[in-house]
Write a protein that holds these residues in place. Structure first.
Motif, PDB file in Angstrom:
ATOM      1  N   GLY A  80       0.836  -1.202   0.000  1.00 52.19           N
ATOM      2  CA  GLY A  80       0.000   0.000   0.000  1.00 52.19           C
ATOM      3  C   GLY A  80       0.868   1.248   0.000  1.00 52.19           C
ATOM      4  N   PHE A  81       0.284   2.363   0.403  1.00 51.95           N
ATOM      5  CA  PHE A  81       1.024   3.625   0.399  1.00 51.95           C
ATOM      6  C   PHE A  81       0.674   4.433   1.629  1.00 51.95           C
ATOM      7  N   ILE A  82       1.534   5.395   1.917  1.00 51.96           N
ATOM      8  CA  ILE A  82       1.282   6.340   3.002  1.00 51.96           C
ATOM      9  C   ILE A  82       1.754   7.710   2.538  1.00 51.96           C
ATOM     10  N   ASP A  83       1.023   8.760   2.917  1.00 50.59           N
ATOM     11  CA  ASP A  83       1.391  10.127   2.569  1.00 50.59           C
ATOM     12  C   ASP A  83       2.021  10.810   3.772  1.00 50.59           C
ATOM     13  N   SER A  84       3.082  11.552   3.535  1.00 51.99           N
ATOM     14  CA  SER A  84       3.743  12.263   4.630  1.00 51.99           C
ATOM     15  C   SER A  84       2.946  13.504   5.003  1.00 51.99           C
ATOM     16  N   PRO A  85       3.138  14.018   6.219  1.00 53.76           N
ATOM     17  CA  PRO A  85       2.541  15.313   6.557  1.00 53.76           C
ATOM     18  C   PRO A  85       3.106  16.402   5.646  1.00 53.76           C
ATOM     19  N   ALA A  86       2.338  17.463   5.441  1.00 53.57           N
ATOM     20  CA  ALA A  86       2.839  18.594   4.653  1.00 53.57           C
ATOM     21  C   ALA A  86       4.040  19.196   5.364  1.00 53.57           C
ATOM     22  N   GLN A  87       5.016  19.629   4.585  1.00 53.61           N
ATOM     23  CA  GLN A  87       6.234  20.196   5.140  1.00 53.61           C
ATOM     24  C   GLN A  87       6.461  21.592   4.589  1.00 53.61           C
ATOM     25  N   GLN A  88       6.937  22.479   5.443  1.00 49.06           N
ATOM     26  CA  GLN A  88       7.349  23.806   5.004  1.00 49.06           C
ATOM     27  C   GLN A  88       8.831  23.743   4.668  1.00 49.06           C
ATOM     28  N   TYR A  89       9.172  24.211   3.469  1.00 43.58           N
ATOM     29  CA  TYR A  89      10.515  24.027   2.950  1.00 43.58           C
ATOM     30  C   TYR A  89      10.982  25.301   2.271  1.00 43.58           C
ATOM     31  N   ASN A  90      12.200  25.718   2.582  1.00 42.63           N
ATOM     32  CA  ASN A  90      12.799  26.883   1.942  1.00 42.63           C
ATOM     33  C   ASN A  90      13.922  26.397   1.027  1.00 42.63           C
TER      34      ASN A  90
END
Length: 316
Positions: free
Chosen positions: A288-298
């Motif tokens: 199956g699959f899993i989605d990561s939490p949203a990340q703030q990235y610069n």
């Protein structure tokens, strides 16, 4: 609903081998989205089904060479060998299975396990990470391809290519905002307020009045869009207003991104723990699959901060 238990039972009646092993090509849970508990020392990815047959499949493993845990922050693959520490477990229960079953520090008394299969050594779990917003990396509404991703175009020459820059022209008006204004003139369907052939989101002087947009920031808060006249027209879009305020600071270039992790298993062999030695062997199985939490990235700093925390898990 394709229930694993009944599927295996049916195959058992039809296919057997001289050595007592059961060889099948596939078995699936209908919902392919996995749940997850874990920390840097112990992880578990699992799927639970309570539709008629109460069952669960889980991959419990130790993997802490990629921070945090197995959640890689770049596209690619990691491979985890199946062995005594890293195991796939399939269980059938006599009742409803709660969603946090594999996250409890002490296994619950109920429901009871009626069937259990565990993986043997020799197989390998592959976790493939892909960027979920790969067509619009900075989420500004302009496709990365159109922002010159192939050539690493950098309109404002700030060291961040346009496809990773939320403000492509460096005027402190977000690209998404500049493309969401009403304008009489457009280029390729995008606003071109001064009709100079350059869309606003790539134009350092949107209204063509000779004062760059970044300097039409009356309150000097790095956002010229909130300085407006009584009719709601921003000064940076009004060619009759040329007041200039030197602003040489810029908005932080934070973009939000997330990854999808597809979990597949090669050469999976599951052994019945009831003592009869029955085996299930699969050459390739998509867990199956899993989605990561949203990340703030610069992108300019190469740093990212997760917006959500991981759970916890203990060995069961």
């Amino acid at each position: 609903m394709k229930n694993v238990y009944w599927f295996l039972f049916a195959v058992l009646l039809l296919i057997s081998c001289d050595d007592g092993d059961l060889i099948v090509t596939d078995f699936d849970f209908e919902n392919q989205q996995l749940q997850w508990c874990g920390n840097d020392d112990s992880q578990v990815l699992y799927n639970i089904n309570n539709d008629q047959v109460h069952e669960a499949i889980a991959f419990r493993f130790t993997y802490n060479t990629v921070e945090p845990g197995f959640l890689a922050t770049e596209e690619g693959q990691i491979r985890i060998p199946l062995n005594a520490e890293n195991q796939v477990i399939y269980r059938v229960f006599d009742g409803q299975v709660e969603n946090d079953y594999f996250c409890n520090s002490i296994p619950p008394v109920s429901p009871q396990v009626t069937e259990e299969y565990r993986s043997t050594s020799g197989g390998e779990v592959i976790i493939t990470s892909t960027l979920k917003n790969a067509t619009d990396h900075d989420g500004d509404g302009v496709l990365s391809e159109a922002e010159g991703m192939a050539s690493e175009r950098d309109t404002d020459e700030d060291g961040i290519p346009d496809y990773l820059d939320i403000d492509d022209d460096g005027d402190n008006i977000l690209t998404r905002t500049e493309n969401d204004v009403e304008a009489a003139n457009t280029v390729n369907g995008l606003p071109d307020s001064d009709n100079d052939g350059t869309p606003d989101y790539l134009d350092a002087d949107d209204d063509g009045d000779g004062t760059i947009t970044r300097y039409e920031d009356w309150n000097r808060n790095n956002n010229p869009a909130d300085d407006q006249n009584d009719e709601g027209l921003a000064h940076y879009l009004n060619p009759e207003i040329t007041d200039s305020f030197q602003v040489d600071t810029f908005r932080e270039n934070l973009i939000s991104r997330g990854f999808r992790y597809l979990v597949t298993i090669e050469n999976l062999s599951l052994v019945n723990q009831g003592g009869d030695g029955e085996q299930i062997r699969l050459e390739n199985y998509e867990l199956g699959f899993i989605d990561s939490p949203a990340q703030q990235y610069n992108p300019g700093e190469g740093s990212e901060e997760e917006e959500e925390e991981e759970g916890s898990v203990e060995d069961q």
